[in-house]
Scaffold this active site. Structure first.
Site, PDB file in Angstrom:
ATOM      1  N   HIS A  36      -7.392   0.950  -6.298  1.00 41.16           N
ATOM      2  CA  HIS A  36      -7.569   0.012  -5.182  1.00 41.16           C
ATOM      3  C   HIS A  36      -8.226  -1.260  -5.752  1.00 41.16           C
ATOM      4  CE1 HIS A  36      -7.715  -1.365  -1.211  1.00 41.16           C
ATOM      5  NE2 HIS A  36      -8.598  -0.559  -0.658  1.00 41.16           N
TER       6      HIS A  36
ATOM      7  N   ASP B 113     -17.516   6.860  -0.914  1.00 41.18           N
ATOM      8  CA  ASP B 113     -16.273   6.731  -0.147  1.00 41.18           C
ATOM      9  C   ASP B 113     -15.988   8.085   0.497  1.00 41.18           C
ATOM     10  OD1 ASP B 113     -13.809   5.877   0.862  1.00 41.18           O
ATOM     11  OD2 ASP B 113     -12.753   6.012  -1.066  1.00 41.18           O
TER      12      ASP B 113
ATOM     13  N   ARG C 162     -13.510  -8.835   1.213  1.00 38.78           N
ATOM     14  CA  ARG C 162     -12.081  -8.585   0.974  1.00 38.78           C
ATOM     15  C   ARG C 162     -11.298  -9.880   1.190  1.00 38.78           C
ATOM     16  NH1 ARG C 162     -10.051  -3.425   1.449  1.00 38.78           N
ATOM     17  NH2 ARG C 162      -8.170  -4.421   0.649  1.00 38.78           N
TER      18      ARG C 162
ATOM     19  N   ARG D  85       0.881  -1.176   0.000  1.00 37.63           N
ATOM     20  CA  ARG D  85       0.000   0.000   0.000  1.00 37.63           C
ATOM     21  C   ARG D  85       0.910   1.215   0.000  1.00 37.63           C
ATOM     22  NH1 ARG D  85      -5.204   1.096   3.763  1.00 37.63           N
ATOM     23  NH2 ARG D  85      -6.037  -0.155   2.048  1.00 37.63           N
TER      24      ARG D  85
ATOM     25  N   GLN E 140      -9.963  -3.959  -3.493  1.00 36.73           N
ATOM     26  CA  GLN E 140     -11.253  -3.473  -3.004  1.00 36.73           C
ATOM     27  C   GLN E 140     -12.320  -3.689  -4.081  1.00 36.73           C
ATOM     28  OE1 GLN E 140     -12.099  -1.882   0.107  1.00 36.73           O
ATOM     29  NE2 GLN E 140     -14.075  -2.432  -0.743  1.00 36.73           N
TER      30      GLN E 140
ATOM     31  N   CYS F 122     -16.422   1.361   0.777  1.00 34.70           N
ATOM     32  CA  CYS F 122     -15.229   0.534   1.023  1.00 34.70           C
ATOM     33  C   CYS F 122     -14.807   0.560   2.483  1.00 34.70           C
ATOM     34  CB  CYS F 122     -14.088   0.995   0.125  1.00 34.70           C
ATOM     35  SG  CYS F 122     -13.623   2.711   0.405  1.00 34.70           S
TER      36      CYS F 122
HETATM   37  N1   CP Z   1     -11.205  -0.466   2.526  1.00 38.86           N
HETATM   38  C1   CP Z   1      -9.939  -0.524   2.923  1.00 38.86           C
HETATM   39  O1   CP Z   1      -8.985  -0.707   2.161  1.00 38.86           O
HETATM   40  O2   CP Z   1      -9.784  -0.396   4.282  1.00 38.86           O
HETATM   41  P1   CP Z   1      -8.419  -0.242   5.073  1.00 38.86           P
HETATM   42  O3   CP Z   1      -7.859   1.108   4.720  1.00 38.86           O
HETATM   43  O4   CP Z   1      -8.798  -0.331   6.528  1.00 38.86           O
HETATM   44  O5   CP Z   1      -7.483  -1.321   4.668  1.00 38.86           O
HETATM   45  N1  NVA Z   2     -10.164   6.557  -0.800  1.00 41.51           N
HETATM   46  C1  NVA Z   2      -9.760   6.067   0.492  1.00 41.51           C
HETATM   47  C2  NVA Z   2      -9.921   4.588   0.561  1.00 41.51           C
HETATM   48  C3  NVA Z   2      -9.549   3.958   1.864  1.00 41.51           C
HETATM   49  C4  NVA Z   2      -9.675   2.480   1.850  1.00 41.51           C
HETATM   50  C5  NVA Z   2      -8.323   6.468   0.750  1.00 41.51           C
HETATM   51  O1  NVA Z   2      -7.502   6.386  -0.155  1.00 41.51           O
HETATM   52  O2  NVA Z   2      -8.034   6.888   1.877  1.00 41.51           O
END
Ligand code: CP
Ligand code: NVA
Length: 324
Positions: free
Chosen positions: A129, A223, A291, A102, A132, A263
């Site tokens: 993502h 989101d 997930r 990530r 997701q 998400c």
């Molecule tokens: N939806 C998602 O990716 O959640 P986290 O940021 O908690 O991993």
């Molecule tokens: N759009 C959000 C998604 C988190 C899972 C972010 O990038 O923070």
């Protein structure tokens, strides 16, 4: 080397195969547990940003199939700061069988994949993502029994999650409408990529009118207004986005059978109300659970091979046939 970095990199047939495999693994997990398909295998997980779902679902997915996951925090790795990304990829790839990362910059995950001797899985970047989106598509598929032709409405900030949903909608021939304020709509290059990917099947509309976006939709998705890394813009965004809140009034414009996805993490009272998040049309928690199942299919595919999953889905198919 096959990686999982973007839904646009895979064929629609392979993505459909992964969704079917995820369903089979889910059913098996709930019935009797999964066999140790990844016994002795390890996943290295690099996190440059916080996480609940991604971290825990990957870790548990590995555990369910007899493998191991290793969490590497931002402090430990210092991706590109303490050490170059190319060196990290080449070292870590000698210890583990796959890397999940990530990152902030999308270029960083591409760089990891460029140098890694083992598969790299994208656990979110500023651009997309894909894991997701696979869980989201699985949730929609479970609900409606199909994806093609369904109308997915995304309301709010056209961020990384929206970008992956666009690629998913393109791959599966869905109709997608996006309701975002001007300045927060998908980049033309992303829309173009999705259009090309769909070979003319994707019907996508972009509007700044949230009601127009959700009218008649089968799925409403939202989101956070402020993604990780954009915290300095939070106040400005909080002033712009309130008309895009997913609340009961907005939901009335969707199809009666519509489901609501997010998400997570949710900022309740901002992009979604408690009433909707906890209401009868919400699928937020089955979606979060998915997930686990979607990623387990990706992990087994990349680390044990497609054949292992073919065995599983065939078994599932024959059972279904018998029922008919
Ligand atoms: N939806 C998602 O990716 O959640 P986290 O940021 O908690 O991993
Ligand atoms: N759009 C959000 C998604 C988190 C899972 C972010 O990038 O923070």
């Amino acid at each position: 080397m096959k990686h999982f970095l973007d839904l646009a990199d895979w064929t629609a047939a392979d993505l459909q195969f992964l969704l079917d495999a995820a369903r089979a693994l889910k059913e098996q997990h709930k019935r009797e547990g999964n066999p140790p398909l990844l016994a002795g295998k390890a996943l290295g997980m690099i996190f440059q940003k916080p996480s609940l779902r991604t971290r825990v679902s990957f870790e548990m997915a590995m555990q369910h199939v007899g493998g191991h996951a290793l969490y590497l925090s931002p402090q430990e790795i210092g991706l590109g700061k303490r050490e170059s990304i190319a060196d990290i990829a080449r070292v870590l790839g000698r210890y583990v069988d796959a890397i999940m990362a990530r990152t902030f910059e999308h270029e960083h995950i591409l760089e990891l994949a460029r140098w890694s001797p083992v598969p790299v899985i994208n656990g979110l970047t500023d651009y997309n993502h894909p894991c997701q989106a696979m869980a989201d598509l699985l949730t929609i598929y479970e609900e409606f029994g199909r994806l093609e032709g369904l109308h997915l409405a995304y309301v709010g900030d056209s961020n990384n999650v929206a970008n992956s949903l666009l690629m998913g909608a393109a791959q599966f021939g869905m109709k997608m409408s996006i309701g975002s304020p001007v300045g927060y709509q998908p980049k033309p290059a992303v829309l173009e990529k999705a259009r090309q990917l769909s070979r003319g099947r994707l019907q996508v509309t972009v509007t700044d009118d949230p009601v127009a976006a959700v009218t008649g939709a089968d799925v409403i998705y939202t989101d956070t207004w402020t993604s990780m890394g954009q915290e300095t813009e939070a106040e400005q965004r909080r002033a712009i986005f309130p008309p895009y809140q997913v609340n009961s009034a907005l939901l009335k414009h969707a199809a009666e059978h519509a489901i609501v996805l997010h998400c997570l993490p949710a900022h309740r009272g901002e992009e979604i109300t408690d009433e909707v998040a906890d209401g009868p049309q919400s699928r937020l928690f089955p979606q979060a659970e998915n997930r686990l199942h979607a990623q387990k299919a990706i992990l087994v595919y990349l680390l044990a091979g497609r054949e292992v999953l073919e065995d599983l889905t065939e078994k599932k198919g024959s059972k279904k046939d018998k029922k008919k």
